[in-house]
Scaffold this motif. Structure first.
Motif, PDB file in Angstrom:
ATOM      1  N   TYR A 116       0.853  -1.188   0.000  1.00 57.16           N
ATOM      2  CA  TYR A 116       0.000   0.000   0.000  1.00 57.16           C
ATOM      3  C   TYR A 116       0.890   1.239   0.000  1.00 57.16           C
ATOM      4  O   TYR A 116       1.814   1.347   0.800  1.00 57.16           O
ATOM      5  N   ILE A 117       0.623   2.168  -0.923  1.00 58.08           N
ATOM      6  CA  ILE A 117       1.371   3.428  -1.003  1.00 58.08           C
ATOM      7  C   ILE A 117       0.491   4.515  -0.388  1.00 58.08           C
ATOM      8  O   ILE A 117      -0.623   4.763  -0.877  1.00 58.08           O
ATOM      9  N   VAL A 118       0.967   5.149   0.681  1.00 56.39           N
ATOM     10  CA  VAL A 118       0.180   6.207   1.324  1.00 56.39           C
ATOM     11  C   VAL A 118       0.178   7.443   0.424  1.00 56.39           C
ATOM     12  O   VAL A 118       1.224   7.903  -0.033  1.00 56.39           O
ATOM     13  N   LEU A 119      -1.028   7.958   0.152  1.00 55.97           N
ATOM     14  CA  LEU A 119      -1.164   9.135  -0.709  1.00 55.97           C
ATOM     15  C   LEU A 119      -1.205  10.417   0.110  1.00 55.97           C
ATOM     16  O   LEU A 119      -0.529  11.387  -0.204  1.00 55.97           O
ATOM     17  N   LEU A 120      -2.049  10.419   1.159  1.00 56.04           N
ATOM     18  CA  LEU A 120      -2.210  11.653   1.927  1.00 56.04           C
ATOM     19  C   LEU A 120      -2.766  11.364   3.307  1.00 56.04           C
ATOM     20  O   LEU A 120      -3.343  10.305   3.555  1.00 56.04           O
ATOM     21  N   HIS A 121      -2.549  12.342   4.208  1.00 58.36           N
ATOM     22  CA  HIS A 121      -3.119  12.303   5.560  1.00 58.36           C
ATOM     23  C   HIS A 121      -4.155  13.414   5.667  1.00 58.36           C
ATOM     24  O   HIS A 121      -3.930  14.527   5.189  1.00 58.36           O
TER      25      HIS A 121
END
Length: 215
Positions: free
Chosen positions: A48-53
């Motif tokens: 999983y690639i984190v895009l944004l918080h």
């Protein structure tokens, strides 16, 4: 994990359309736990690639990984809701929202998105095989003007004798889809509709057989 179906949401979208991801608070999270952050991620092969918080009370999301494919298509509607516009078939796949609560509680919600092509325009052609005073033997062809993935086809009728209606079963079929009918001209003129559909869209075309079977 993903195996926990309570944390899994299945979403369907149409190519060119939009889809909304919405996180719901799990009942097992204690009511006093305060949401601090949601991290949105997309699955790329095995990771999983984190895009944004996104954090409550913070207007601007914190981008971690501005993947080009989501540039200007991904919108944060509020703390718990995300929208992707101008969907492509490549957007199909797994997404994850990891929620962090104080004091130190985390849980994740998983989304599986399936993007489908819209059904292309269709037209119906009629060919008279034989025409007598009492009978009209006609073949109807339903053409999809562009092929668009897996579709189901069904025929619907208005005013046809009952015994003619029972022979049609909907189901996948080649393009064009044909229907042969032998109509008694003593009946009021019926109409036949071809319905082409997939999981997110449908198109119809109708012919009035009274106009086709004219002496």
């Amino acid at each position: 994990g993903v195996e926990d179906s309570r944390n899994l949401v299945s979403l369907k979208g149409t190519q060119g359309g939009s889809v909304v991801f919405h996180v719901t608070r799990r009942p097992e999270v204690p009511p006093e736990a305060k949401l601090e952050k949601i991290s949105w991620a997309v699955k790329n092969e095995s990771n999983y690639i984190v895009l944004l918080h996104v954090s409550p009370g913070v207007d601007v999301p914190e981008w971690v990984n501005s993947q080009d494919k989501f540039k200007e298509r991904l919108h944060v509607l509020n703390t718990t809701t995300l929208r992707i516009d101008k969907l492509t078939l490549e957007d199909s796949g797994w997404y994850r929202a990891r929620c962090s609560f104080s004091p130190g509680i985390e849980n994740a919600q998983y989304f599986h998105l399936s993007v489908y092509e819209p059904v292309s325009s269709i037209q119906m052609l009629a060919e008279i095989l034989s025409l007598t005073q009492d009978w009209c033997n006609v073949t109807l062809e339903c053409h999809a003007l562009e092929t668009s993935g897996a579709v189901n086809v069904s025929w619907e009728s208005k005013g046809l004798p009952k015994e003619l209606e029972q022979r049609w079963a909907p189901g996948p079929a080649p393009n064009p889809w044909t229907l042969a009918l032998n109509l008694p001209l003593s009946q009021p003129s019926p109409s036949v509709t071809c319905v082409v559909s997939n999981l997110v869209d449908q198109k119809t075309a109708t012919r009035d057989l009274g106009e086709v079977c004219v002496h």
